[in-house]
Design an enzyme around this catalytic site. Structure first.
Site, PDB file in Angstrom:
ATOM      1  N   THR A 133       6.305  56.070 123.451  1.00 55.47           N
ATOM      2  CA  THR A 133       7.457  56.642 124.159  1.00 55.47           C
ATOM      3  C   THR A 133       7.029  57.690 125.169  1.00 55.47           C
ATOM      4  O   THR A 133       7.665  57.845 126.219  1.00 55.47           O
ATOM      5  CB  THR A 133       8.443  57.259 123.153  1.00 55.47           C
ATOM      6  OG1 THR A 133       8.924  56.223 122.294  1.00 55.47           O
ATOM      7  CG2 THR A 133       9.620  57.908 123.846  1.00 55.47           C
ATOM      8  N   SER A 182      -3.122  46.994 125.486  1.00 55.07           N
ATOM      9  CA  SER A 182      -3.452  45.599 125.737  1.00 55.07           C
ATOM     10  C   SER A 182      -2.162  44.810 125.848  1.00 55.07           C
ATOM     11  O   SER A 182      -1.152  45.157 125.223  1.00 55.07           O
ATOM     12  CB  SER A 182      -4.315  45.041 124.593  1.00 55.07           C
ATOM     13  OG  SER A 182      -4.377  43.638 124.633  1.00 55.07           O
ATOM     14  N   THR A 184       5.628  56.762 118.173  1.00 47.00           N
ATOM     15  CA  THR A 184       5.901  57.582 116.997  1.00 47.00           C
ATOM     16  C   THR A 184       6.171  56.748 115.750  1.00 47.00           C
ATOM     17  O   THR A 184       6.087  57.267 114.634  1.00 47.00           O
ATOM     18  CB  THR A 184       7.097  58.515 117.247  1.00 47.00           C
ATOM     19  OG1 THR A 184       8.253  57.729 117.603  1.00 47.00           O
ATOM     20  CG2 THR A 184       6.785  59.490 118.378  1.00 47.00           C
TER      21      THR A 184
END
Length: 392
Positions: free
Chosen positions: A59, A104, A143
């Site tokens: 985030t 990735s 998170t």
């Protein structure tokens, strides 16, 4: 991305060898780990601490196309690690930073043990090798699984240099983005000499939280993280770290050998361990199904202080087949306490999510069930005067 190729080359190199600690020949013609790993330092003052940024997205790097009020539907826009650094000019007054990219299109650190383990090997090499010129590291992370990576790093990278997890609960397009402050404070924490020998830490919402105990306690609140035991290690005052106590390590912590773990056939990942949630009517066949599906271990989130309402016969059958079982508590706080004569390991104060990682590392290190029981229960048994040792 500026450093994308550097990180991918490093990942490929690490994934095809035993931990890079042993690549002595590659070091003969270089002076420092920074040169060997191809790191490029951002910041004009070479006397400032060098802090490695392990960039995994999350985030803290995500933005929303839906405007400044959205904090649930974001992710369409992305910042690079270098762009996160560029947002805060004060960083250059205190640190030198180099970005190593661990994103990735196929994997993420929130879903793939192999990618996280390769990043851990890279961090160990960068910080703990004899030629290391790097003072500490921070890692950006989503998170949802930031705590898992914190715990894993804490058990595998132990040369005294600080590693700090940072993230955000709001996207950078939000009217009150928390990521810039968390990133800056994390960098200051990693650069502080007083951070040494404290293990992995998490810098979040002006709090310094121990990586061994940290867990996500709220799904959306910016004050999302806290410890399941102990307490905060300190706080940020004027965005600078202040510690409440001198350095110490959790009694329940066991430092695993990265080379030994990496010799397991699961390399570059870790042995498969599943988590099951116990409730009234718990079906013990779930344990057998996990084993049949390739799991080498199971962690059960038990009721109360580690109870399993039913399914004992199936658990015993699974143990006989070689499955290792650890029982924690589904309660957010408190211990799963040892049995006087154990057949499975009780997790003590180690939370269920963290217990999964500890069991993975134990299995990768060659532990049998009795050794795993001693690993999880040893210090707690000693404290409550309930010694146990397996029959010869």
């Amino acid at each position: 991305m500026l450093f994308f190729n550097v990180a991918i080359v490093a990942l490929i190199g690490i994934a095809n060898a035993v931990p890079s600690v042993h690549r002595n020949q590659a070091r003969q013609n270089v002076t420092t780990a920074s040169e060997r790993l191809g790191l490029q330092w951002i910041g004009g003052n070479s006397s400032l601490p060098k802090i490695l940024v392990l960039y995994t997205g999350g985030t803290i790097a995500g933005g929303s196309i839906y405007g400044a009020l959205d904090d649930t539907q974001y992710g369409q826009l992305q910042l690079t690690g270098e762009q996160i650094i560029a947002r805060n000019p004060y960083l250059a007054n205190h640190t030198q930073l180099a970005v190593s990219n661990w994103t990735s299109s196929d994997f993420s650190t929130g879903t793939d043990d192999g990618l996280v383990m390769n990043m851990t090997r890279f961090a160990h090499d960068a910080l703990c090798s004899e030629d290391s010129d790097i003072d500490g590291a921070i890692y950006t992370h989503g998170t949802n699984s930031l705590e898992e990576t914190a715990f894993l790093l804490d058990l595998l990278v132990n040369c005294g240099k600080p590693i700090v997890g940072v993230g955000a609960m709001r996207p950078w397009t939000h009217l009150s983005f928390d990521g810039d402050a968390n990133f800056f404070q994390g960098a200051m924490l990693a650069a502080d000499p007083d951070s040494r020998n404290r293990g992995v830490m998490v810098a979040f919402n002006n709090r310094i939280i121990p990586g061994f105990w940290v867990t996500k306690l709220h799904s959306t609140n910016p004050n999302a993280f806290g410890p399941t035991a102990l307490g905060d290690l300190g706080a940020f005052i004027n965005n600078m770290p202040y510690f409440y106590n001198t350095p110490s390590q959790p009694i329940a912590k066991h430092e695993f050998d990265l080379e030994e773990v990496s010799s397991d056939p699961s390399f570059p990942a870790l042995p498969k361990v599943d988590i099951l949630y116990a409730a009234r009517g718990f079906d013990g066949k779930l344990v057998l199904n996990a084993h049949a599906n390739g799991a080498q271990g199971v962690v059960i989130a038990g009721t109360g202080n580690g109870g399993i309402p039913s399914g004992s016969d199936e658990i015993e059958e699974a143990l006989e087949k070689g499955l290792q079982v650890v029982v924690g508590t589904r309660s957010p706080f408190g211990p799963s306490t040892p049995s006087r004569v154990p057949t499975v390991a009780k997790a003590g104060f180690v939370h269920v999510i963290q217990s999964r990682i500890m069991l993975q590392l134990a299995i990768a290190s060659g532990y049998n069930m009795n050794q795993t029981i001693a690993l999880f229960e040893g210090t707690l048994r000693k404290a409550i005067h309930q010694p146990w040792s397996p029959e010869p």
